[in-house]
Design an enzyme around this catalytic site. Structure first.
Site, short mmCIF file in Angstrom:
data_model
loop_
_atom_site.label_atom_id
_atom_site.label_comp_id
_atom_site.label_asym_id
_atom_site.label_seq_id
_atom_site.Cartn_x
_atom_site.Cartn_y
_atom_site.Cartn_z
N ALA A 1 9.92 0.97 -8.65
CA ALA A 1 8.57 0.90 -8.09
C ALA A 1 7.56 1.44 -9.09
CB ALA A 1 8.52 1.69 -6.77
N CYS A 2 6.36 1.76 -8.59
CA CYS A 2 5.26 2.14 -9.48
C CYS A 2 5.51 3.48 -10.15
CB CYS A 2 3.97 2.21 -8.66
SG CYS A 2 4.00 3.46 -7.38
N GLY A 3 4.67 3.79 -11.16
CA GLY A 3 4.86 4.98 -11.95
C GLY A 3 4.78 6.27 -11.16
N VAL A 4 4.06 6.29 -10.03
CA VAL A 4 3.94 7.52 -9.26
C VAL A 4 5.31 7.98 -8.76
CG1 VAL A 4 3.58 6.45 -7.01
CG2 VAL A 4 2.56 8.68 -7.47
N CYS A 5 6.27 7.04 -8.69
CA CYS A 5 7.60 7.39 -8.20
C CYS A 5 8.36 8.24 -9.20
CB CYS A 5 8.41 6.14 -7.87
SG CYS A 5 7.73 5.20 -6.50
#
Length: 299
Positions: free
Chosen positions: A135-139
């Protein structure tokens, strides 16, 4: 101006061209137009093979990953370990090429895994972890926190002289047979504290190469890995540090730069992270206590 020559054969521009690949081939020949200064010559090149591998759990289709054929069983075992589905070889029952029904053509790029224990729980755990990691980088920060909760920092008293590190990259480069032909593969190598290369794997994906190395050590029961050094070609990403943390590898070295998230994860994991490994030196981004040298010699 370039030398006059016949036009490049049209079949090289065919959008429907399909390579005829021998089973398990890591490289395939292809005609290219080599342009150097004012000369253009048609010659043979070698391309790194990239093909899909379907992973099935208990005969049910689960996921597909792109990889370079070869050591597929190691790749699958390493991936399952990195995602926390298995802890060691005792959690594996069978990893085998899936043949399918008698009258069905051999799918070739399909591996079936039989796990010991509750397969449904393992399948759901793997599905969730793979969704999060893609998923996205925040993960990334979520991944660090989740691993910190489930996995203690790596503890190891291994120490490696600074002068030994450049020999690791030389040993890995000398063992990269497919890269030598194609120039298009990443590599991962696992070394003992004395700098002896124990296993090397190549793949179009650097993460796959690491999974193949860890999976090989797991399947051959050469475990644990808490006195080993992992060397990767290219850069160090947080995914590579995640795999090293799960495998309890205390030292990771990369030929190129680490990302900020890789450094964060190495600090959380208690892993020594070396980057920009060159003949003239390297940088230590975390865990400098495992590198025995005077500080000015590190840069």
């Amino acid at each position: 101006m370039y030398q006059q020559r016949d036009a490049f054969p049209e079949d090289h521009m065919d959008p429907d061209h399909v390579f005829e690949l021998p089973r398990g081939a890591a490289a395939v020949p292809h005609s290219v137009l080599k342009v150097r200064d004012t000369e253009a010559v048609e010659t043979q090149d070698q391309l790194a093979v990239e093909e899909p591998l379907e992973i099935r759990l208990g005969g049910l289709a689960f996921t597909v990953t792109m990889r370079t054929p070869g050591h597929d069983e190691d790749l699958v075992a390493g991936l399952l370990h990195a995602e926390g589905v298995i802890r060691d070889a005792d959690n594996l029952d069978v990893i085998a090429r899936y043949r399918g029904p008698d009258r069905e053509a051999d799918p070739g790029n399909v591996v079936n895994v039989l796990l010991k224990g509750d397969v449904q729980v393992a399948r759901e755990r793997l599905r969730r972890s793979m969704v999060a990691s893609s998923a996205c980088g925040v993960c990334g920060k979520v991944t660090i926190n989740s691993i910190r909760t489930a996995c203690a920092p790596v503890v190891s008293d291994v120490a490696v002289p600074a002068a030994r590190f450049h020999r690791l990259s030389e040993a890995m480069a000398g063992a990269q047979s497919t890269f030598e032909r194609t120039g298009g593969l990443h590599a991962a190598g696992l070394f003992d504290p004395d700098g002896r290369l124990l296993v090397l794997r190549e793949d179009v994906g650097r993460h796959n190469a690491v999974d193949k190395v860890v999976g090989h050590m797991l399947r051959t029961r050469r475990w644990p890995l808490d006195r080993h050094i992992l060397l990767v070609s290219g850069r160090a990403s947080f995914e590579i540090m995640q795999k090293a943390w799960m495998a309890r590898i205390p030292i990771v070295a990369a030929v190129s730069a680490p990302s900020s998230m890789a450094v964060e994860m190495s600090l959380a994991a208690g892993i020594t992270l070396v980057g920009f490994l060159r003949r003239g030196g390297f940088n230590v981004y975390a865990g400098a206590q495992r590198v025995t040298t005077v500080a000015p010699e590190l840069v």
